[in-house]
Write an enzyme that holds these catalytic residues in place. Structure first.
Site, PDB file in Angstrom:
ATOM      1  NE  ARG A 145     -12.903 -16.918   1.573  1.00 31.13           N
ATOM      2  CZ  ARG A 145     -13.984 -16.533   2.264  1.00 31.13           C
ATOM      3  NH1 ARG A 145     -15.013 -16.004   1.650  1.00 31.13           N
ATOM      4  NH2 ARG A 145     -14.026 -16.697   3.578  1.00 31.13           N
ATOM      5  CE  LYS A 163      -3.275 -20.130 -22.167  1.00 31.52           C
ATOM      6  NZ  LYS A 163      -4.380 -20.286 -21.254  1.00 31.52           N
ATOM      7  CE1 TYR A 194      -8.809 -24.146 -23.119  1.00 33.97           C
ATOM      8  CE2 TYR A 194     -10.033 -23.752 -21.103  1.00 33.97           C
ATOM      9  CZ  TYR A 194      -8.923 -24.266 -21.755  1.00 33.97           C
ATOM     10  OH  TYR A 194      -7.948 -24.902 -21.038  1.00 33.97           O
ATOM     11  CG  ASP A 203     -11.932 -17.005 -23.498  1.00 38.15           C
ATOM     12  OD1 ASP A 203     -10.954 -16.258 -23.689  1.00 38.15           O
ATOM     13  OD2 ASP A 203     -11.858 -18.091 -22.896  1.00 38.15           O
TER      14      ASP A 203
HETATM   15  N1  PLP Z   1      -9.778 -19.519 -22.355  1.00 36.12           N
HETATM   16  C1  PLP Z   1      -8.894 -19.792 -23.323  1.00 36.12           C
HETATM   17  C2  PLP Z   1      -9.133 -19.279 -24.695  1.00 36.12           C
HETATM   18  C3  PLP Z   1      -7.760 -20.558 -23.047  1.00 36.12           C
HETATM   19  O1  PLP Z   1      -6.880 -20.822 -24.027  1.00 36.12           O
HETATM   20  C4  PLP Z   1      -7.565 -21.050 -21.735  1.00 36.12           C
HETATM   21  C5  PLP Z   1      -6.396 -21.901 -21.388  1.00 36.12           C
HETATM   22  O2  PLP Z   1      -5.770 -22.486 -22.242  1.00 36.12           O
HETATM   23  C6  PLP Z   1      -8.511 -20.742 -20.760  1.00 36.12           C
HETATM   24  C7  PLP Z   1      -9.602 -19.964 -21.095  1.00 36.12           C
HETATM   25  C8  PLP Z   1      -8.354 -21.213 -19.361  1.00 36.12           C
HETATM   26  O3  PLP Z   1      -7.404 -20.416 -18.740  1.00 36.12           O
HETATM   27  P1  PLP Z   1      -6.451 -20.937 -17.519  1.00 36.12           P
HETATM   28  O4  PLP Z   1      -5.571 -22.003 -18.079  1.00 36.12           O
HETATM   29  O5  PLP Z   1      -5.744 -19.683 -17.131  1.00 36.12           O
HETATM   30  O6  PLP Z   1      -7.374 -21.456 -16.462  1.00 36.12           O
END
Ligand code: PLP
Length: 398
Positions: free
Chosen positions: A63, A213, A116, A188
């Site tokens: 962990r 992604k 997001y 992000d």
């Molecule tokens: N940030 C963005 C811009 C996203 O598009 C997403 C998921 O769609 C996330 C964070 C969250 O990521 P995860 O789905 O890998 O938890």
């Protein structure tokens, strides 16, 4: 392609070699998967030496760390040009652990309103229960952000570019404003990837990715990462030890392998998305296109200043309603209907029927999502074939 400062190597070379040791145990070329829950000590003396900080670089328990995960973390840090990085089991685990590491009861967080939606939900609908206050400011509006800052503001969070409209905020100005007020910044950069944008080069503290992604790139693994300066990354890593969101070593191997081809994939996706955006903008059935590589995008100039490519997501609105837009989506043969983006396969969605399904048309419009909106996340299929498919679908369903 810009050269990064650390070693003079390009992003392309760093994607292949960055963060990796020259030689490995058993002389393997590929990164081994260290599939273990714990790590052994040769003797009590070796254990005591490790506990006293004198045991060299090694792991103690699964962990807390894993060599395969560690190599991935070093590679992202090399790509972003940051001291270090830390990997999680999903993008949301990266986001939530990072924010939790930086705030306490009484803190104030500012979010750009188009960040997001699950990040927004975490701050406004979860952290508020623990006395963390928040303010939402309009997309890319740094004047509004300055007005929203208070002496208790600890953190500002945005995406760059944002979903689905590809807004790009002026990161250098954001970084300068927040540094002066001793406020940390978190971007992000999932949509951008370090191939197109490296927020740390513009003075941003923490860079977050849903590695699910583009970094993973094959729509086959969930992962999240955050890169930044040593002091902040060690805070976040310590909290990961407690909250337990470390990435699994098999998943780390897949993301690491995915990053090897990141630069070639993203450059292809940039080129296809640009060509698709231009073709859509010229089509009479298309009402509007939002792609930062188009002169018509409100943040085209900022994007040109900050980014070396504009990404693989093209958002557009048709002249039509929910049903006719759905007929167009169904007529496209290349992209599959699915949430997510950034993988080798093209994906398409109507935001009104995906993330915003539970709202009425009127409620969706109030948050800026029209029924005729389409998000196309291009994969690495042939550019001309992909565009011909979209144009055929537009004409067939007109
Ligand atoms: N940030 C963005 C811009 C996203 O598009 C997403 C998921 O769609 C996330 C964070 C969250 O990521 P995860 O789905 O890998 O938890």
């Amino acid at each position: 392609m810009k050269r990064t400062q650390e070693s003079g190597r390009t992003t392309e070379s760093r994607a292949v070699h960055g963060g990796e040791a020259r030689s490995r145990a058993l002389d393997t070329l590929a990164e081994p998967i260290a599939q273990t829950a714990t790590y052994t000590f040769e003797s009590t003396a070796a254990l005591v030496a490790y506990m006293e900080g004198d045991g060299g670089e090694r792991e103690e328990y699964g962990r807390y760390g894993n060599p395969t995960v560690r190599t991935l973390e070093r590679k992202l840090a090399a790509l972003e040009g940051t001291d270090d990085a830390v990997a999680f089991g999903s993008g949301m685990a990266a986001v939530t652990t990072s924010i939790l590491a930086l705030v306490k009861s009484g803190s104030h967080v500012v979010l750009f309103s188009d960040c997001y939606r699950r990040t927004r939900q975490f701050v406004t609908g979860f952290l508020d229960r623990f006395g963390v206050e928040s303010t939402l400011v309009p997309p890319a509006d740094i004047d509004a952000l300055e007005r929203a800052l208070t002496p208790r503001t600890r953190l500002v969070v945005s995406e760059a570019p944002t979903n689905p409209y590809n807004h790009v905020l002026d990161l250098a100005r954001l970084g300068a404003v927040c540094r002066e007020r001793r406020v940390k910044t978190m971007i992000d950069a999932t949509f951008a990837t370090p191939v197109n944008l490296r927020p740390a080069e513009h003075g941003i503290d923490l860079v977050v990715h849903s590695a699910t992604k583009y970094l993973g790139g094959h729509n086959d693994v969930l992962a999240g990462m955050v890169a930044g300066p040593e002091n902040l990354i060690s805070l976040i890593r310590d909290l990961r030890h407690v909250l337990g969101g470390i990435l699994d070593p098999h998943a780390a191997y897949l993301v690491h392998r995915g990053i090897k081809t990141l630069a070639v994939r993203v450059k292809q996706q940039n080129a296809t998305a640009q060509a698709l955006a231009e073709a859509l903008e010229a089509h009479p059935r298309v009402r509007r296109v939002w792609y930062p590589g188009l002169a018509s995008h409100p943040h085209h100039d900022i994007a040109r200043r900050l980014m070396t490519g504009f990404g693989g997501v093209v958002t557009f609105a048709l002249h039509g309603d929910l049903a006719s837009t759905g007929r167009f989506v169904d007529a496209c043969r290349f992209p599959r209907i699915a949430p997510s983006l950034g993988g080798v396969e093209s994906l398409i969605e109507q935001p009104a029927l995906m993330s915003f399904f539970e709202l009425s048309s009127e409620q969706r419009l109030a948050v800026g999502i029209s029924d005729d909106l389409v998000r196309y996340a291009v994969g690495i299929e042939d550019t001309d074939e992909l565009i011909a498919d979209v144009l055929r679908a537009l004409d067939e369903t007109a």
